[in-house]
Write an enzyme that holds these catalytic residues in place. Structure first.
Site, PDB file in Angstrom:
ATOM      1  N   ASP A 163      47.196 -44.129  -6.449  1.00  0.00           N
ATOM      2  CA  ASP A 163      47.767 -42.816  -6.140  1.00  0.00           C
ATOM      3  C   ASP A 163      48.644 -42.199  -7.229  1.00  0.00           C
ATOM      4  O   ASP A 163      48.483 -41.043  -7.584  1.00  0.00           O
ATOM      5  CB  ASP A 163      48.627 -42.900  -4.869  1.00  0.00           C
ATOM      6  CG  ASP A 163      47.853 -43.367  -3.651  1.00  0.00           C
ATOM      7  OD1 ASP A 163      46.722 -43.839  -3.793  1.00  0.00           O
ATOM      8  OD2 ASP A 163      48.408 -43.257  -2.547  1.00  0.00           O
ATOM      9  N   GLU A 392      52.294 -55.876  -0.203  1.00  0.00           N
ATOM     10  CA  GLU A 392      51.275 -54.929  -0.669  1.00  0.00           C
ATOM     11  C   GLU A 392      51.065 -55.086  -2.181  1.00  0.00           C
ATOM     12  O   GLU A 392      49.943 -55.095  -2.663  1.00  0.00           O
ATOM     13  CB  GLU A 392      51.732 -53.510  -0.315  1.00  0.00           C
ATOM     14  CG  GLU A 392      50.699 -52.434  -0.571  1.00  0.00           C
ATOM     15  CD  GLU A 392      51.194 -51.053  -0.149  1.00  0.00           C
ATOM     16  OE1 GLU A 392      52.364 -50.928   0.278  1.00  0.00           O
ATOM     17  OE2 GLU A 392      50.413 -50.093  -0.275  1.00  0.00           O
TER      18      GLU A 392
HETATM   19  C1  DGY Z   1      49.332 -43.376   1.248  1.00  0.00           C
HETATM   20  O1  DGY Z   1      49.553 -42.760   2.285  1.00  0.00           O
HETATM   21  O2  DGY Z   1      50.189 -43.826   0.497  1.00  0.00           O
HETATM   22  C2  DGY Z   1      47.959 -43.660   0.922  1.00  0.00           C
HETATM   23  O3  DGY Z   1      47.835 -44.362  -0.281  1.00  0.00           O
HETATM   24  C3  DGY Z   1      47.115 -42.441   0.888  1.00  0.00           C
HETATM   25  O4  DGY Z   1      45.874 -42.901   1.166  1.00  0.00           O
END
Ligand code: DGY
Length: 426
Positions: A163, A392
């Protein structure tokens, strides 16, 4: 220790299992995510073979008519996540987001099939999934490569899975924020804000969602209409590996026409990927389709291509690159080069190490004979779990846990590392 890790990993998969899909982790991600599910199915296989297939089948139950498989399926209401279905407004009976994610299912389904103990059951389920996965791959080349370059673009950073990568800081700066009203983020109520994307990035994420929504989520228009069009080598490599695996699986199941199409796509893509190689960086780079330039940014996105059947000299160069990184960090593979500007060892994709990336890269390197590098990656991954738990992602120097806890795909990768055939000595 190994037995305890396996037991804990299995427990996490159970905690996050909602029957026909898993959530990545409760709280932070309360729905079904696309590539999380595909990779988590590999871990589920070690617990319940039937359940592993179900995970991927559920994903494809929500495939769009045009072939896209969305990145989130909002199976039920949950106020604890933003942006929820009302922001996406995709108008589906079971709401979904309107963008996609790295297409790792071709790889995962082949692996489930190869390992299956009940071959008749696996054959039936693989045959049902094959055309659906092929339709998704075809969609990529139609919708995200409309000018026929052989490589697909992502139109939203969330599609890449990486992201907030430094790779697209400049490209993302060009995404406006006008018209984005006030909103309340939920992610930073579940995770440390220092581990998450910034507010400025969130405004741009939402601007893009609003833009695509205003175009009716019409994938024949979104690519050219998006001010963010990045060709990510990691994303493309995952697609190419999935095309190749789907072709192999289709051949084995007698679906020769489908196999031929997938193989042709893979060959064209692997040729085109060569255009993203950088001798200077000894890795692949992202390409910005708006400025028509390579992005000089040394992220793990340029190393993930080891997962695809790339040319042997490229795989060797990536192995050497990772070996050099291994002399500088404690736990491979940092998602960004620690010496590069913008590196942040705890902030999502700007530095931390991720087990799913480690898994894919180690898998490709092992296949290509770079066994010592693969072994180091696997060993580091397991040490990370001992130091930081089933998080994570992790700080590549300290192993400190980051993001959400009790993470499904982290647990799945641990099961894979510990229960699959061990990496042979190199
Ligand atoms: C989040 O909400 O952080 C996700 O990575 C988007 O898919």
């Amino acid at each position: 220790m190994t037995d305890a890790l396996i037991a804990r990993a299995a427990e996490i998969l159970r905690i996050n299992d909602l029957g026909h899909y898993t959530v990545p982790t409760h709280g932070l991600y309360p729905f079904q995510w696309n590539w999380d599910s595909a990779l988590s199915a590999l871990g589920l296989f070690h617990i319940d073979e039937d359940r592993a297939w179900r995970e991927i089948e559920t994903l494809f139950d929500h495939q769009w008519e045009d072939g896209m498989v969305p990145h989130i399926i909002f199976h039920k209401q949950d106020e604890g996540y933003f942006p929820g279905p009302e922001v996406w407004g995709t108008g589906r009976t079971v709401p979904t987001s309107g963008i996609t994610q790295p297409p790792v299912t071709g790889f995962a389904v082949r692996r489930l099939y190869e390992r299956a103990t009940d071959k008749a059951m696996a054959r039936r389920r693989a045959l049902a999934l094959l055309p659906k996965i092929a339709r998704w791959h075809d969609w990529f080349y139609r919708a995200r490569d409309p000018h026929g370059t052989g490589l697909v673009a992502v139109i939203h950073p969330w599609e890449t899975g990486r992201d907030n990568s430094i790779d697209w800081d400049d490209a993302f700066d060009r995404v406006p924020t006008d018209g984005v009203g006030a909103f309340q983020r939920r992610d930073i109520q579940h995770a440390d804000p220092a581990h998450r994307p910034t507010q400025e990035q969130y405004k741009r994420y939402i601007w893009l969602v609003q833009r695509f929504r205003s175009l009716g989520w019409d994938n024949t228009r979104l690519h050219d209409a998006s001010p963010f069009r990045i060709v990510d080598p990691g994303f493309n490599a995952i697609l190419l590996r999935s095309c190749t695996d789907l072709a192999d699986l289709a051949e084995e199941l007698g679906e020769t026409a489908l196999a031929g199409d997938q193989r042709a796509q893979a060959e064209q893509g692997l040729d085109a990927l060569e255009g993203l190689w950088s001798d200077a960086w000894q890795q692949y780079l992202c390409y910005d389709r708006v400025t028509e330039a390579l992005i000089e940014s040394p992220s793990v996105g340029g190393l993930i291509p080891a997962f695809a059947p790339i040319a042997p000299p490229r795989a060797a160069a990536i192995a050497a690159h990772i070996d050099r990184l291994g002399e500088r960090v404690t736990y491979l593979i940092p998602s960004h080069d620690p010496a590069a500007p913008g590196y942040d060892g705890m902030r999502y994709w700007r530095g931390p190490s991720w087990l799913i990336v480690n898994y894919m890269v180690a898998d490709g390197l092992e296949r290509d004979g770079h066994v010592a590098t693969a072994q180091r990656i696997v060993a580091d991954s397991l040490k990370l779990i001992e130091v930081g738990g089933f998080s994570e992602y992790f700080d590549p120097f300290t192993g400190a846990p980051c993001g959400g806890p009790e993470f499904t795909w982290t647990a799945a990768m641990v099961l894979e590392f510990l229960k699959r055939e061990p990496v042979a000595s190199g």
